[in-house]
Write a protein that holds these residues in place. Structure first.
Motif, PDB file in Angstrom:
ATOM      1  N   GLN A 231     -23.937  45.448  37.211  1.00  0.00           N
ATOM      2  CA  GLN A 231     -24.961  44.465  36.858  1.00  0.00           C
ATOM      3  C   GLN A 231     -25.134  43.421  37.961  1.00  0.00           C
ATOM      4  O   GLN A 231     -26.253  43.013  38.269  1.00  0.00           O
ATOM      5  CB  GLN A 231     -24.575  43.784  35.541  1.00  0.00           C
TER       6      GLN A 231
ATOM      7  N   LEU B 175     -42.742  51.287  31.590  1.00  0.00           N
ATOM      8  CA  LEU B 175     -41.290  51.423  31.654  1.00  0.00           C
ATOM      9  C   LEU B 175     -40.627  50.828  30.417  1.00  0.00           C
ATOM     10  O   LEU B 175     -39.669  51.395  29.874  1.00  0.00           O
ATOM     11  CB  LEU B 175     -40.761  50.737  32.909  1.00  0.00           C
ATOM     12  N   ARG B 176     -41.119  49.680  29.966  1.00  0.00           N
ATOM     13  CA  ARG B 176     -40.554  49.073  28.766  1.00  0.00           C
ATOM     14  C   ARG B 176     -40.774  49.955  27.540  1.00  0.00           C
ATOM     15  O   ARG B 176     -39.908  50.098  26.680  1.00  0.00           O
ATOM     16  CB  ARG B 176     -41.168  47.697  28.522  1.00  0.00           C
ATOM     17  N   THR B 177     -41.982  50.542  27.474  1.00  0.00           N
ATOM     18  CA  THR B 177     -42.270  51.442  26.351  1.00  0.00           C
ATOM     19  C   THR B 177     -41.336  52.633  26.358  1.00  0.00           C
ATOM     20  O   THR B 177     -40.790  53.039  25.321  1.00  0.00           O
ATOM     21  CB  THR B 177     -43.730  51.918  26.427  1.00  0.00           C
ATOM     22  N   LYS B 178     -41.142  53.215  27.563  1.00  0.00           N
ATOM     23  CA  LYS B 178     -40.253  54.370  27.670  1.00  0.00           C
ATOM     24  C   LYS B 178     -38.828  53.989  27.303  1.00  0.00           C
ATOM     25  O   LYS B 178     -38.123  54.747  26.612  1.00  0.00           O
ATOM     26  CB  LYS B 178     -40.303  54.919  29.107  1.00  0.00           C
ATOM     27  N   ARG B 179     -38.406  52.825  27.745  1.00  0.00           N
ATOM     28  CA  ARG B 179     -37.058  52.376  27.429  1.00  0.00           C
ATOM     29  C   ARG B 179     -36.876  52.194  25.924  1.00  0.00           C
ATOM     30  O   ARG B 179     -35.846  52.553  25.350  1.00  0.00           O
ATOM     31  CB  ARG B 179     -36.786  51.063  28.160  1.00  0.00           C
ATOM     32  N   SER B 180     -37.907  51.638  25.262  1.00  0.00           N
ATOM     33  CA  SER B 180     -37.841  51.468  23.812  1.00  0.00           C
ATOM     34  C   SER B 180     -37.764  52.813  23.104  1.00  0.00           C
ATOM     35  O   SER B 180     -37.013  52.989  22.139  1.00  0.00           O
ATOM     36  CB  SER B 180     -39.059  50.695  23.325  1.00  0.00           C
ATOM     37  N   GLN B 181     -38.549  53.778  23.609  1.00  0.00           N
ATOM     38  CA  GLN B 181     -38.515  55.111  23.005  1.00  0.00           C
ATOM     39  C   GLN B 181     -37.120  55.724  23.116  1.00  0.00           C
ATOM     40  O   GLN B 181     -36.611  56.318  22.154  1.00  0.00           O
ATOM     41  CB  GLN B 181     -39.543  56.018  23.681  1.00  0.00           C
ATOM     42  N   LEU B 182     -36.517  55.596  24.296  1.00  0.00           N
ATOM     43  CA  LEU B 182     -35.177  56.141  24.490  1.00  0.00           C
ATOM     44  C   LEU B 182     -34.165  55.444  23.586  1.00  0.00           C
ATOM     45  O   LEU B 182     -33.249  56.078  23.048  1.00  0.00           O
ATOM     46  CB  LEU B 182     -34.765  55.995  25.952  1.00  0.00           C
ATOM     47  N   HIS B 183     -34.360  54.110  23.432  1.00  0.00           N
ATOM     48  CA  HIS B 183     -33.434  53.360  22.579  1.00  0.00           C
ATOM     49  C   HIS B 183     -33.523  53.822  21.130  1.00  0.00           C
ATOM     50  O   HIS B 183     -32.506  54.068  20.465  1.00  0.00           O
ATOM     51  CB  HIS B 183     -33.745  51.865  22.675  1.00  0.00           C
TER      52      HIS B 183
ATOM     53  N   GLN C  99     -31.953  57.205  20.662  1.00  0.00           N
ATOM     54  CA  GLN C  99     -30.491  57.127  20.600  1.00  0.00           C
ATOM     55  C   GLN C  99     -30.029  56.594  19.249  1.00  0.00           C
ATOM     56  O   GLN C  99     -29.066  57.089  18.667  1.00  0.00           O
ATOM     57  CB  GLN C  99     -29.969  56.235  21.717  1.00  0.00           C
TER      58      GLN C  99
END
Length: 599
Positions: A356, A408-416, A419
């Motif tokens: 990080q 990118l934020r949308t894709k990240r939310s989808q992955l979240h 999971q």
């Protein structure tokens, strides 16, 4: 039943004791002065003939006053290496920092930095070690010496294995084997590759990597790296329940290891002797070897080797009815076990923090770079008549960046969300639905290959009483604690899920009935012997386990679940804290474990 912890000390740490062996000496011409020739010779002999290296080091220290500044820094570097080799990491860090800060020799600075990185990791300064690894990789293009560049990559890959990034580390080592610099042998990357493959459970005693690595290190005259591989092979023999072969191998390498006085090798060879003799039922020799581990260990040290040694001593004393001695050793074992688990968590956390920080620094650098570019653009626009056009272009780029950022934020939310749909919210393992789905697919693939598998159902005993007595927060913590315990003996391809409440399921793929019984009983024993600490109070608990194999019931998941549940029910009815196995479909359920607290 004892759980053989092959990673008593992480094998990358066992390689870290040979920090300086990775460093090849700077070449010297035939007309080099005596001091330079001795320095070169000493660097050559560090691990190929360590006693001779110590004699040369003593001679060089006596001649330090006649050395040039550059030679004195080379001597200082060798002193730092020797301090790390004998386990004096605090002393090694001080010496190596002097070399890095004041020698002014880029290749020597690179080598000392690599040794320092490993010394800090071995001394549990994980965050500093990972940050130094990031800096070394960032500075790698500036290192002109090809040997130093190779060594930095080698050490960074090794440090990745500290953070359990085994696949990434293995790829680094394989790449290095394909592009060895002039004068370098395959011994070092081969030995390190073997260590990470072992950590990720991708080796057995017949794996071709072992003889290939041993031969490479033998040809290169590097006995310490060869001994590391031999110790891995002895561990594999023990994992495969071949203690007699392990003892035969250990007797061959033990004299050389004990003579080298290397801290980690000495600890591990004695601990492997203790494990082997315990498996053979020779309690006296097992006890003697376990006590030898304690004798060579530093006061206050906490590691997996000591944990396993204390566990053996506890088991022996308990077996012979010496309750007070057994209790004393169990207290030491519990402290070592907790410390070992905390150390694993500390490494993982330190790695995440370092990543990080590196990301934050990179973003800050990119921000400054963007600001500088924007300033240059503004100056250019002020000098030109097409300022409006440039502003429109900048605006368009900004809109495009916003769109990309939104995507990118949308894709990240989808992955979240994906999971979250797969994992149990409390424990982080598969939830019931996903576990059943994955198990069904795995069994279908396994049926086509005619492989074996075992389905294990685990239910915590008297969990409701723990919840009622200590509260639901403690109950939740106990479930997480149980998951951490169950994961230890599992392999990388096994499936693990929470079926509901305090019940868990494990699908052991590529596992015969006998192997499944051993693994399941390790889980039961580990649960029984690993209490959870809550506000200074140890909460002991146990589990009942039912097991069924495809050898007995085929590959139908519904039938396997029914039979595993029946076996679990039989374990509960038989008094709990037991492992019960369904042997054949038409035969009665077989009780594998009777009574409490041990095989």
């Amino acid at each position: 039943m004892l759980r053989w912890k092959i990673r008593s000390w992480p094998w990358p740490v066992l390689l870290a004791m040979a920090f300086g062996v990775l460093m090849q000496p700077i070449g010297a011409a035939a007309s080099t002065p005596p001091n330079a020739a001795l320095l070169t010779q000493a660097e050559d002999l560090r691990t190929s003939d360590h006693p001779q290296f110590l004699r040369l080091l003593e001679t060089l220290q006596q001649q330090a006053s006649s050395m040039s500044p550059h030679e004195r820094w080379q001597l200082r570097y060798l002193q730092g290496w020797q301090a790390a080799f004998r386990g004096d990491y605090a002393g090694a860090e001080g010496i190596l920092r002097e070399v890095i800060g004041h020698s002014g020799d880029p290749p020597l600075v690179a080598k000392a930095s690599a040794v320092l990185m490993n010394a800090m990791a071995s001394n549990r300064h994980y965050e500093e070690a990972f940050e130094l690894a990031n800096r070394l990789m960032a500075d790698l293009p500036k290192i002109e010496d090809t040997q130093a560049r190779f060594l930095v990559r080698l050490y960074v890959a090794q440090v990745l294995s500290y953070a359990e990034q085994y696949d990434l580390a293995a790829n680094y080592f394989r790449d290095m084997l394909q592009a060895l610099p002039p004068g370098e042998t395959s011994c070092k990357p081969e030995a390190m590759l073997i260590s990470v493959l072992y950590q990720s459970h991708k080796l057995n005693s017949a794996s071709i990597e072992l003889p290939r690595g041993i031969e490479a290190c033998r040809a290169a005259g590097q006995p310490i790296f060869a001994d590391t591989i031999w110790l891995v092979k002895a561990s594999l023999y023990l994992d495969e329940d071949q203690p007699d072969r392990a003892i035969a191998l250990l007797r061959q390498i033990a004299p050389r290891i004990l003579a080298s006085q290397n801290y980690y090798h000495t600890q591990n060879v004695q601990e492997e002797f203790a494990q082997a003799y315990w498996k053979l039922g020779d309690d006296d020799k097992a006890r003697k070897a376990a006590l030898a581990v304690l004798a060579v260990s530093d006061p206050g040290d906490i590691n997996g080797t000591l944990k396993d040694a204390y566990e053996i001593l506890y088991r022996i004393e308990k077996k012979h009815g010496r309750a007070m001695a057994a209790l004393t050793y169990y207290e030491h074992y519990a402290a070592q076990n907790i410390g070992h688990l905390n150390d694993i968590s500390a490494k993982t956390l330190a790695y995440d923090v370092a990543q990080q920080r590196m990301l934050a620094q990179k973003l800050e650098t990119e921000k400054l770079s963007r600001q500088n570019k924007l300033l240059q653009l503004q100056q250019a626009l002020a000098a030109k008549t097409i300022e409006t056009g440039h502003l429109y272009i900048a605006l368009l780029l900004l809109v495009l960046a916003s769109v990309i950022f939104w995507l990118l934020r949308t894709k990240r939310s989808q992955l979240h969300f994906k999971q979250q749909a797969r994992l149990d919210g409390l424990t982080g393992i598969f939830n019931h639905q996903h576990f059943i789905g994955e198990a069904q697919r795995a069994l279908q693939l396994l049926e086509r290959r005619r492989g074996d598998a075992c389905l294990v159902f685990i239910d915590l005993d008297y969990f409701k009483q723990i919840n009622d007595t200590h509260g639901h927060a403690v109950g939740d913590a106990l479930l997480k604690h149980t998951v951490a315990i169950c994961k230890q003996p599992m392999r990388a391809n096994d499936l693990f899920g929470r079926l509901g409440g305090e019940e868990f399921g494990i699908l052991l793929l590529g596992c015969s009935h006998e192997q499944g019984m051993v693994i399941a009983d390790r889980v039961r024993t580990a649960i029984e012997t690993t209490p959870m600490n809550v506000d200074g109070c140890a909460i002991t608990f146990s589990a009942s386990i039912g097991l069924v194999s495809t050898q007995a019931c085929g590959y139908g998941l519904q039938l396997l679940c029914r039979e595993a549940d029946a076996a679990l029910y039989r374990a509960k009815r038989s008094g709990r804290n037991r492992l019960v196995s369904h042997v054949e479909h038409n035969d009665p359920v077989k009780l594998f474990q009777v009574g409490h607290g041990g095989p």
